[in-house]
Design a protein around this motif. Structure first.
Motif, short mmCIF file in Angstrom:
data_model
loop_
_atom_site.label_atom_id
_atom_site.label_comp_id
_atom_site.label_asym_id
_atom_site.label_seq_id
_atom_site.Cartn_x
_atom_site.Cartn_y
_atom_site.Cartn_z
N ILE A 262 -12.67 -1.09 8.75
CA ILE A 262 -11.82 -1.50 9.88
C ILE A 262 -12.65 -2.28 10.89
O ILE A 262 -12.24 -3.33 11.38
CB ILE A 262 -11.19 -0.28 10.57
CG1 ILE A 262 -10.39 0.54 9.58
CG2 ILE A 262 -10.30 -0.70 11.71
CD1 ILE A 262 -9.93 1.85 10.15
N ALA B 297 -4.33 -12.27 14.28
CA ALA B 297 -3.32 -11.21 14.41
C ALA B 297 -2.90 -10.71 13.04
O ALA B 297 -2.80 -9.51 12.80
CB ALA B 297 -2.11 -11.75 15.19
N VAL C 4 -5.45 -8.45 11.41
CA VAL C 4 -5.43 -7.06 11.89
C VAL C 4 -4.18 -6.34 11.40
O VAL C 4 -4.25 -5.20 10.95
CB VAL C 4 -5.53 -7.02 13.43
CG1 VAL C 4 -5.37 -5.61 13.94
CG2 VAL C 4 -6.85 -7.58 13.88
N ILE C 5 -3.01 -7.02 11.45
CA ILE C 5 -1.77 -6.35 11.05
C ILE C 5 -1.83 -5.97 9.58
O ILE C 5 -1.57 -4.82 9.20
CB ILE C 5 -0.55 -7.26 11.29
CG1 ILE C 5 -0.37 -7.52 12.78
CG2 ILE C 5 0.71 -6.63 10.73
CD1 ILE C 5 0.67 -8.57 13.07
N TYR D 177 -4.49 -6.25 7.12
CA TYR D 177 -5.62 -5.54 6.53
C TYR D 177 -5.94 -4.24 7.25
O TYR D 177 -5.93 -3.18 6.65
CB TYR D 177 -6.85 -6.46 6.46
CG TYR D 177 -6.65 -7.49 5.39
CD1 TYR D 177 -6.83 -7.17 4.05
CD2 TYR D 177 -6.23 -8.77 5.70
CE1 TYR D 177 -6.60 -8.09 3.06
CE2 TYR D 177 -6.01 -9.71 4.71
CZ TYR D 177 -6.20 -9.36 3.39
OH TYR D 177 -5.96 -10.27 2.42
N ALA D 178 -6.18 -4.35 8.56
CA ALA D 178 -6.55 -3.13 9.28
C ALA D 178 -5.34 -2.21 9.46
O ALA D 178 -5.47 -1.00 9.42
CB ALA D 178 -7.15 -3.50 10.64
N GLY D 179 -4.14 -2.81 9.62
CA GLY D 179 -2.98 -1.99 9.93
C GLY D 179 -2.24 -1.46 8.72
O GLY D 179 -1.48 -0.51 8.83
N ALA D 180 -2.42 -2.08 7.56
CA ALA D 180 -1.66 -1.61 6.40
C ALA D 180 -2.55 -1.28 5.21
O ALA D 180 -2.47 -0.18 4.67
CB ALA D 180 -0.63 -2.67 6.01
N VAL E 210 -5.92 -0.81 4.85
CA VAL E 210 -6.90 0.28 5.02
C VAL E 210 -6.18 1.61 5.28
O VAL E 210 -6.68 2.66 4.90
CB VAL E 210 -7.90 -0.07 6.14
CG1 VAL E 210 -8.94 1.01 6.27
CG2 VAL E 210 -8.57 -1.38 5.84
N VAL E 211 -4.98 1.54 5.90
CA VAL E 211 -4.22 2.78 6.09
C VAL E 211 -3.92 3.40 4.72
O VAL E 211 -4.02 4.62 4.54
CB VAL E 211 -2.91 2.52 6.85
CG1 VAL E 211 -2.07 3.77 6.91
CG2 VAL E 211 -3.20 2.04 8.24
#
Lengths: 162, 365
Positions: free
Chosen positions: A34, A54, A57-58, A60-63, A65-66
């Motif tokens: 992240i 944006a 982040v939405i 890769y980091a937001g979906a 890696v979750v």
């Protein structure tokens, strides 16, 4: 100022990436991932590519890696039962390949050196949207069909009775 | 003051004031929540904390709570992954406040010959930034659930990550209609776009041009904030307290603050996107322009004050709506939450995009 920020976020991205592959605990790897993704998003912002930052982040980091974290949590391997990492042939080859890749990117970077100074307004929502729906419409539509196929495939696999 | 110094001072002042507004409202909301719950359930609610005998309707309870949280034992369970366990509340709190950065609190003002936006950052990507930030909130919950090393938090964390991912999809799609109508994702432009009138009578607010989009967004937001009727991740009747079962002392209060910050920032987002943000109905730059054609002149300072007041009252109303709904609607079952998210919200938000596109196409012909 921009050079300082570039070096700072570039260093964070590289260090984070190294930590991702060297950490023993999968959760730590995911969190460093992240960090790396955020640093790369910051680099996009420095090049005025706000939309890309944006979305980075939405998506890769937001979906993505979750989902990694979700799987780590579901499997939940205790720390003393994590597989022991050994120096196998594949790993040695992997390190060699990484070295070659770094050399290649250095060569490429020298050839396509980015212009100094403020970048053009290429990364705003308007310009990206216009490009996607005019010049790259076919590629855009094909990608959406590909994603649809992936969704249907995932459902088909999950619904199969064994 | 010279140029760059002035800009930095303005930036710092804006961040300080807007963050203080949010945290202040969080403190008040903890009181409103308990008092509201009490009145909805026909009882008195907290009214015992006093300073020198002054009780002030229980307004000192947040203060007493804060002191209690500070002085409780800061306990870490044996089974917990120590580092991640301590990081989780921070992961929860930080993204909760970041969303306020793109919310405009009022129109641009002119101070000492310079235009200053009453907004921390008017980003080109606007709402996408909000999505990016709200996508981060899931980590705090998941990390807390996993790092506590206990089964109830784990179940709570699993539930919440699945729930948040599901509702993020319809949350994003429910706003596409707003982008289409106001032709921008920039927050300031969306608010300015809501200044006009519909059919010469109604203010052109997002809720009037996108009624379905508003309902879908509101529901998705409640699910994202883990508030009743979607507070499955911490369903106390089955999971003790869900992901924050093992937390005590100030770490627990950080989770609580994060939840209330979600309410405050969420209320500000709804007010901005669907209720005209700082737009006061029928108020133009020079004064009121009533539908009948009559005008009432208002001095500029009062216009500014009315607009900021309009925004703050909208935020207060939607923050109260969170409380109201929590104590009115019972909690859903988990499979109902998932079915609602994927089989009702998602098709409806796609339908909303399609209908909006069709209407815009017909209107522009």
């Amino acid at each position: 100022m921009e050079a300082v920020l570039f070096i700072l976020f570039g260093a964070i991205a590289v260090c984070g990436a190294i930590m991702v592959v060297t950490r023993k605990s999968p959760m730590a790897s995911a969190l460093y991932l992240i960090l790396t993704l955020f640093a790369v998003a910051a680099l996009f912002v420095l090049r005025q590519a706000h939309f890309l930052a944006a979305v980075q982040v939405i998506v890769y980091a937001g979906a993505v890696v979750v989902l990694f974290v979700f799987v780590i949590m579901l499997i939940n391997v205790p720390e003393d039962r994590l597989p022991v990492e050994r120096a196998t042939t594949t790993r040695v080859l992997g390190v060699l390949a990484a070295g070659i890749f770094i050399l290649e990117s250095a060569v490429l970077a020298r050839r396509f050196w980015m212009q100094k100074g403020p970048a053009a307004e290429v990364g705003t929502v308007e310009t990206v949207g216009r490009a996607l729906f005019t010049d790259y419409l076919l590629a855009f539509e094909i990608t959406s069909v590909l994603l649809l196929a992936a969704v249907i495939g995932a459902i088909a696999l999950a619904k199969r009775k064994t | 003051m010279t140029g760059p110094l002035f800009d930095i001072a303005v930036a710092v002042a804006r961040i300080a004031v807007f963050f203080a507004f949010c945290f202040g409202l969080v403190v008040v909301m903890t009181w409103v929540e308990r008092k509201g719950a009490a009145y909805i359930q026909d009882r008195r609610g907290p009214n015992r904390a006093d300073i020198f005998g002054i009780r002030a309707w229980g307004l000192f309870h947040p203060l007493a709570d804060a002191l209690k949280f500070l002085f409780k034992e800061d306990f870490i369970p044996d089974n917990a992954h120590r580092l991640f366990y301590q990081m989780a509340p921070m992961f929860s709190l930080a993204p909760a406040i970041l969303g306020i950065a793109v919310i405009p609190f009022g129109p641009d003002v002119t101070v000492m010959g310079r235009r200053i936006a009453l907004q921390i950052a008017d980003l080109n990507v606007g709402i996408l930034y909000l999505f990016a930030v709200s996508g981060m909130t899931v980590y705090g919950v998941v990390l807390a659930g996993w790092a506590s090393g206990s089964k109830y938090p784990l179940l709570g964390g699993l539930r919440s990550s699945a729930q948040m991912l599901s509702y993020e999809v319809s949350m994003g799609l429910s706003l596409i209609g707003i982008f289409m109508v106001f032709e921008s994702v920039r927050m300031s432009q969306i608010v300015t776009g809501q200044g006009g009138l519909l059919f010469g009578v109604l203010p052109k607010w997002g809720v009037f041009v996108q009624p379905l989009g508003f309902i879908l967004f509101l529901v998705a937001q409640y699910a994202e904030a883990n508030r009743t009727p979607f507070d499955l991740p911490e369903g106390e009747s089955e999971l003790v307290a869900g992901y924050h079962t093992e937390y005590a002392s100030f770490k627990f209060s950080m989770f609580m603050m994060a939840e209330y910050l979600h309410m405050v920032v969420g209320a500000a987002v709804v007010a901005t996107l669907f209720f005209g943000g700082w737009q006061f109905p029928y108020l133009g730059d020079a004064g009121f322009l009533l539908p009948g054609g009559s005008t009432v002149a208002v001095p500029p300072a009062l216009v500014l004050l009315l607009r900021i007041g309009a925004f703050v009252s909208k935020v207060l109303f939607f923050a109260w709506l969170y409380v109201w709904i929590r104590w009115t609607i019972p909690r859903l079952r988990y499979d109902q939450v998932m079915r609602l998210g994927w089989k009702v919200m998602l098709p409806l938000s796609l339908l909303n995009i399609f209908a909006t596109g069709l209407i815009l196409l017909l209107l522009n012909k």
